[in-house]
Design an enzyme around this catalytic site. Structure first.
Site, mmCIF file in Angstrom:
data_model
loop_
_atom_site.group_PDB
_atom_site.id
_atom_site.type_symbol
_atom_site.label_atom_id
_atom_site.label_comp_id
_atom_site.label_asym_id
_atom_site.label_seq_id
_atom_site.Cartn_x
_atom_site.Cartn_y
_atom_site.Cartn_z
ATOM 1 N N CYS A 211 0.819 -1.099 0.077
ATOM 2 C CA CYS A 211 -0.059 -0.020 -0.033
ATOM 3 C C CYS A 211 0.905 1.294 -0.017
ATOM 4 C CB CYS A 211 -0.925 -0.048 1.382
ATOM 5 S SG CYS A 211 -1.999 1.462 1.650
ATOM 6 N N CYS A 293 8.060 44.957 -36.312
ATOM 7 C CA CYS A 293 9.609 45.475 -36.491
ATOM 8 C C CYS A 293 10.493 44.350 -35.692
ATOM 9 C CB CYS A 293 9.701 46.868 -35.871
ATOM 10 S SG CYS A 293 11.378 47.533 -36.123
ATOM 11 N N HIS A 316 17.211 52.278 -36.618
ATOM 12 C CA HIS A 316 16.637 51.325 -37.836
ATOM 13 C C HIS A 316 16.199 52.173 -38.881
ATOM 14 C CE1 HIS A 316 13.385 48.056 -38.531
ATOM 15 N NE2 HIS A 316 14.293 47.835 -39.524
ATOM 16 N N CYS A 326 20.646 41.236 -40.024
ATOM 17 C CA CYS A 326 20.289 39.922 -39.985
ATOM 18 C C CYS A 326 19.226 39.544 -40.991
ATOM 19 C CB CYS A 326 19.758 39.526 -38.490
ATOM 20 S SG CYS A 326 19.249 37.938 -38.400
#
Length: 552
Positions: A211, A293, A316, A326
């Site tokens: 048990c 963005c 940017h 990138c």
């Protein structure tokens, strides 16, 4: 009514069916296409040795063996007496004995006496005949070599089947000789050897398990027919015999284990965060992009490229990010995000419904004392009906069906998710899911009605209205019982039976989880003081092991 919680999450607990059994006349007919339910018995501290000897004597009487030879056979076949008999009938006594390493010696087979001086083939020492011991297989060595061999094996935990030292000899050594030789040198180790032999009845027996209660109650449960079942110990703990977890039918053991891990690890939330956020290259905090963005700025002021996670400048233009080149946002990443959100919403859907029903059960469990008080007040009235078992039976049915609904959502999460995706077409999956959910919703709706009727103050009603409430609860209890059966039939026959990957669940039982009966002490008188000492040592060792288990 006690709730049994598992782990730190408040929605993991046993649903305790503590009311009296329902007075249905269907009995074990509820056990779907598996015959009669398993008879389960509790093996207590006092009956453990008697339970082992019961199986030993069956084999000893059948095959005319010593107790140690019968034990060797049963340990080899995991204490399955039926398996021993089947191998005996199919392959014969010789192959049965050879496979288990049992050697039966005729009375005159080893009648030849040793000379006064004998050489041991292990240590190559010459010893007297009194210092030589021969096993049933015929091989003999000096007592010192035997003793060292036995001590090594016992310390390695291999004492249940210690083989002869002779090269390529598979015979199992006589346990009385092992006990005598080791006991002379190390009595504690000899006691450990006896403990290993005794605990083998539980550790190597697929039909006997401790048990899993914590603190440990000291009992083990033995089932006679099917180990895929749910049982209740005399300590009132209910558990799945197959996996020793809390009862979880109609969810399979595999599904329940995966679900517990998923909820405890919060894996879907972690998965969503992993897909939807990126760590800031400066402070490493997760950042979520809320625009199209690719230039993202963390609250710490660091700017970085969302596409690759690299640190950049803050400027940017239409074509480039300052200090970085990138590229633009990836459509593949967008698809990955949408898939992750979909999986998370699906998980939340099933988890919320699972938890809603477990929460309902915890609230409804408080009804027990209220129901008893209502029943007492009804009994005090001069009523045409003197039997109010319909109240407690209805409450028992409510608890049982609430548990089933709760775990049915766990079942559905895996049944219609990725686990069996390769075994069903999308059209088949949709048809089966709709059919299952129809059954589930019917059961759910009637359970809510039953809960509502049980919460009514029917003890204050007039006689006619009490009789009306009685009929409503009795009828709903029967309807819920039939809907539970239908849900299990749907799962076993229409869903699981068609799969190549075989998944089994504990069957539905109308009377609830079967409470194990205590094993009769027919052979208890044969337990001498030494044997009782062995039992105490075993139970103490098992208690230490179980006190560190936090599964229940």
């Amino acid at each position: 009514m006690d709730d049994y919680f598992s782990g730190d999450d408040d929605y993991y607990y046993d649903f305790e069916d503590s009311m009296e059994p329902l007075e249905d006349d269907d009995g074990d007919k509820d056990r779907l296409h598996r015959g009669r339910g398993p008879a389960s018995q509790v093996i207590t501290k006092e009956s453990l040795l008697a339970a082992q000897r019961e199986d030993l004597h069956r084999v000893m009487d059948l095959l005319s063996l010593r107790e140690d030879q019968a034990r060797t056979l049963l340990i080899h076949h995991h204490w399955d007496v039926d398996k021993v008999i089947a191998v005996f009938v199919e392959r014969g006594k010789d192959k049965l004995f050879a496979g288990a390493g049992v050697t039966v010696v005729e009375h005159d087979e080893f009648s030849q006496q040793f000379s006064s001086i004998v050489m041991c083939n292990i240590c190559l020492e010459e010893v007297t005949a009194a210092e030589i011991t021969r096993m049933d297989c015929g091989h003999y060595f000096c007592n010192n070599c035997w003793t060292r061999h036995f001590i090594v094996k016992i310390n390695e935990g291999q004492s249940k089947r210690i083989r002869c030292m002779a090269h390529k000899c598979n015979a199992i050594c006589y346990e009385t000789i092992i006990r005598d030789l080791v006991g002379t040198k190390d009595p504690d180790l000899a006691e450990k050897f006896d403990r290993f032999l005794l605990e083998s009845y539980i550790d190597d027996n697929r039909r006997v398990k401790w048990c899993p209660s914590v603190p440990h109650c000291g009992n083990a449960i033995r089932v006679e027919d099917d180990e895929l079942c749910e049982v209740e110990c005399v300590c009132s703990l209910q558990f799945c015999f197959n996996c020793s977890s809390e009862t979880h039918s109609p969810c399979s053991c595999l599904m329940w284990e995966l679900w517990r891990k998923k909820c405890q690890d919060e894996s879907e939330t972690v998965n969503w965060i992993t897909v939807n956020t990126k760590p800031c290259p400066k402070c490493l905090k997760p950042v979520e992009k809320n625009g199209g963005c690719n230039l993202v700025r963390c609250i710490c002021g660091q700017a970085f490229c969302w596409h690759c996670g690299g640190a950049t400048g803050v400027e940017h233009t239409w074509t480039t990010i300052s200090g970085h080149g990138c590229g633009r946002y990836s459509e593949d990443h967008l698809k990955k995000v949408e898939s992750s959100k979909k999986d998370l919403l699906r998980y939340i859907h099933y988890h919320n419904r699972f938890k809603a029903h477990t929460d309902s059960f915890k609230l409804e469990s408080k009804l027990r004392n209220t129901i008893l008080e209502k029943t007492l007040r009804l009994e005090e009235k001069e009523s045409r009906s003197k039997d109010f078992s319909w109240v407690t039976n209805g409450l028992h049915r409510l608890f049982r069906s609430r548990r089933i609904i709760s775990y049915s959502y766990v079942f559905a999460f895996y049944m219609f998710g990725d686990m069996f995706r390769k075994e069903m077409t999308e059209e088949e999956r949709e048809i089966k899911r709709n059919f299952f959910e129809d059954q589930q919703q019917q059961l759910e709706g009637n359970v809510e009605k039953l809960s509502m009727f049980l919460e009514e103050p029917f003890d204050t009603y007039a006689e006619d209205k009490v009789m009306e409430a009685r009929m409503n609860i009795i009828n709903l209890s029967e309807v819920v019982n039939n809907l539970c059966k239908n849900l299990y039939e749907c799962i076993e026959n229409d869903l699981l039976d068609s799969l190549q990957q075989k998944i089994y669940i504990a069957p539905y039982k109308s009377h609830g989880v079967e409470k194990a009966s205590e094993l009769p002490l027919r052979n208890a008188n044969s337990c001498n003081a030494e044997s009782n000492s062995i039992v105490n040592v075993l139970l103490e060792a098992n208690l230490k092991n179980n006190t560190t288990n936090t599964s229940f």
